[in-house]
Design a protein around this motif. Structure first.
Motif, short mmCIF file in Angstrom:
data_model
loop_
_atom_site.label_atom_id
_atom_site.label_comp_id
_atom_site.label_asym_id
_atom_site.label_seq_id
_atom_site.Cartn_x
_atom_site.Cartn_y
_atom_site.Cartn_z
N THR A 6 91.74 21.30 5.87
CA THR A 6 90.47 22.03 5.74
C THR A 6 89.17 21.62 5.40
O THR A 6 88.96 20.22 4.33
N PRO A 7 87.80 21.52 5.80
CA PRO A 7 87.16 21.40 4.57
C PRO A 7 86.71 21.30 3.66
O PRO A 7 87.16 22.53 2.99
N ILE A 8 85.70 20.48 2.79
CA ILE A 8 85.57 20.09 1.05
C ILE A 8 84.92 21.20 1.30
O ILE A 8 84.84 22.22 -0.04
N ALA A 9 83.63 21.73 2.34
CA ALA A 9 83.54 23.19 1.79
C ALA A 9 84.18 24.63 1.59
O ALA A 9 84.27 24.44 0.53
N ARG A 10 85.62 24.54 1.67
CA ARG A 10 86.22 25.41 1.50
C ARG A 10 86.77 25.88 -0.11
O ARG A 10 87.66 25.76 -0.28
N LEU A 11 88.00 23.71 -0.61
CA LEU A 11 88.10 23.54 -1.48
C LEU A 11 86.79 23.35 -3.02
O LEU A 11 87.16 24.15 -3.75
N ILE A 12 85.44 23.58 -2.96
CA ILE A 12 84.21 24.26 -3.37
C ILE A 12 84.50 25.53 -3.47
O ILE A 12 84.23 26.01 -5.19
N ASP A 13 84.43 26.12 -2.42
CA ASP A 13 84.86 28.17 -2.72
C ASP A 13 85.73 28.06 -3.85
O ASP A 13 85.75 28.92 -4.67
N LEU A 14 87.13 27.12 -3.03
CA LEU A 14 87.87 27.62 -4.27
C LEU A 14 87.07 27.11 -6.16
O LEU A 14 88.17 27.63 -6.89
N VAL A 15 87.45 26.09 -5.45
CA VAL A 15 87.03 25.68 -6.85
C VAL A 15 85.99 27.26 -8.00
O VAL A 15 85.69 26.78 -9.39
N HIS A 16 84.91 27.15 -7.26
CA HIS A 16 84.29 28.19 -7.89
C HIS A 16 84.23 29.89 -7.67
O HIS A 16 84.68 30.61 -8.68
N GLU A 17 85.87 30.09 -6.84
CA GLU A 17 86.50 31.21 -7.12
C GLU A 17 87.49 31.40 -8.51
O GLU A 17 87.83 32.33 -8.95
N HIS A 18 87.94 30.24 -8.67
CA HIS A 18 89.26 30.31 -9.45
C HIS A 18 88.92 29.14 -10.80
O HIS A 18 89.15 29.19 -11.75
N LYS A 37 85.09 12.15 -0.13
CA LYS A 37 84.17 13.02 0.28
C LYS A 37 84.42 14.45 -0.97
O LYS A 37 84.17 14.73 -1.85
N VAL A 38 85.92 14.22 -0.50
CA VAL A 38 86.29 15.15 -2.20
C VAL A 38 85.76 14.76 -3.66
O VAL A 38 85.31 16.05 -3.95
N ILE A 39 85.94 13.83 -3.88
CA ILE A 39 85.73 12.81 -5.09
C ILE A 39 84.14 12.91 -5.55
O ILE A 39 83.87 13.84 -5.98
N GLN A 40 83.43 12.61 -4.33
CA GLN A 40 81.62 13.41 -4.40
C GLN A 40 81.74 15.06 -4.69
O GLN A 40 80.45 14.69 -5.33
N ALA A 41 82.19 15.58 -4.40
CA ALA A 41 81.92 16.95 -4.44
C ALA A 41 82.33 17.23 -5.14
O ALA A 41 81.52 18.49 -6.60
N GLU A 43 82.63 15.55 -8.32
CA GLU A 43 81.69 15.51 -8.99
C GLU A 43 80.50 16.16 -9.17
O GLU A 43 79.69 16.25 -10.19
N LEU A 44 79.75 15.83 -8.07
CA LEU A 44 78.59 17.23 -8.11
C LEU A 44 78.88 19.19 -8.93
O LEU A 44 78.16 19.42 -9.43
N GLU A 45 80.31 18.96 -8.79
CA GLU A 45 80.44 20.33 -9.80
C GLU A 45 81.05 19.87 -11.03
O GLU A 45 81.42 21.07 -11.40
N GLY A 46 80.96 18.56 -11.10
CA GLY A 46 81.41 18.80 -12.65
C GLY A 46 82.63 18.89 -12.91
O GLY A 46 82.77 18.86 -13.84
N VAL A 47 83.98 18.57 -11.87
CA VAL A 47 85.09 19.17 -11.52
C VAL A 47 85.68 17.70 -12.26
O VAL A 47 85.88 16.26 -11.25
N GLU A 48 86.69 17.07 -12.98
CA GLU A 48 87.52 16.67 -13.42
C GLU A 48 88.43 15.85 -11.94
O GLU A 48 89.35 17.22 -11.15
#
Length: 140
Positions: A6-18, A37-41, A43-48
């Motif tokens: 799964t691309p990290i972009a999909r994880l970021i989408d899930l962070v925003h959706e939910h 890469k997931v941890i860095q992404a 961090e940028l989103e402010g997600v623990e």
């Protein structure tokens, strides 16, 4: 979700959706570069991010987090951590043993004298012990 597929972009989408405010990662079957890469992404989103440290199979070690010159370190410890509580317990154990020895030594001496006066053998003697395997242990 499998980070290898799964691309990290999909994880970021899930962070925003939910409206996710925390992510737990298990790196058991994942490459550490992908975890980074997931941890860095996040961090940028402010997600623990919590990283599940089960990528090493330990049997008795306790895992702790420490800091070494500003870098996070996982610590695998199979012995209790040295602390003032363990030192205090050791001091209390030694003092208690000394006190009990002082209190009961006159009685023990009396019992030893009674045994010596009423029997022909020594007060302390070696014993032979037979174990389950039918071998003997000789105390000398």
């Amino acid at each position: 979700m499998d980070l290898d597929e799964t691309p990290i972009a999909r994880l970021i989408d899930l962070v925003h959706e939910h409206s996710i405010n925390g992510v737990v990662l298990s790196a058991r079957h994942t490459m550490f570069g992908q975890v980074e890469k997931v941890i860095q992404a996040c961090e940028l989103e402010g997600v623990e991010v919590w990283l599940l440290a089960d990528f090493f199979k330990t049997q008795i070690s306790q895992t702790a987090l420490d800091d070494l010159e500003g870098r996070p370190m996982l610590v695998f410890r199979s012995t209790p951590e040295a602390s003032w509580q363990s030192f205090a317990k050791q001091v209390l154990d030694v003092a208690g043993a000394a006190l009990l020895l002082a209190v009961f030594s006159p009685m023990l001496l009396g019992v030893a004298l009674f045994i010596k006066m009423t029997s022909a053998g020594p007060v302390l003697f070696p014993a032979t012990t037979c174990r389950l395997e039918r071998t003997t242990i000789h105390d000398a």
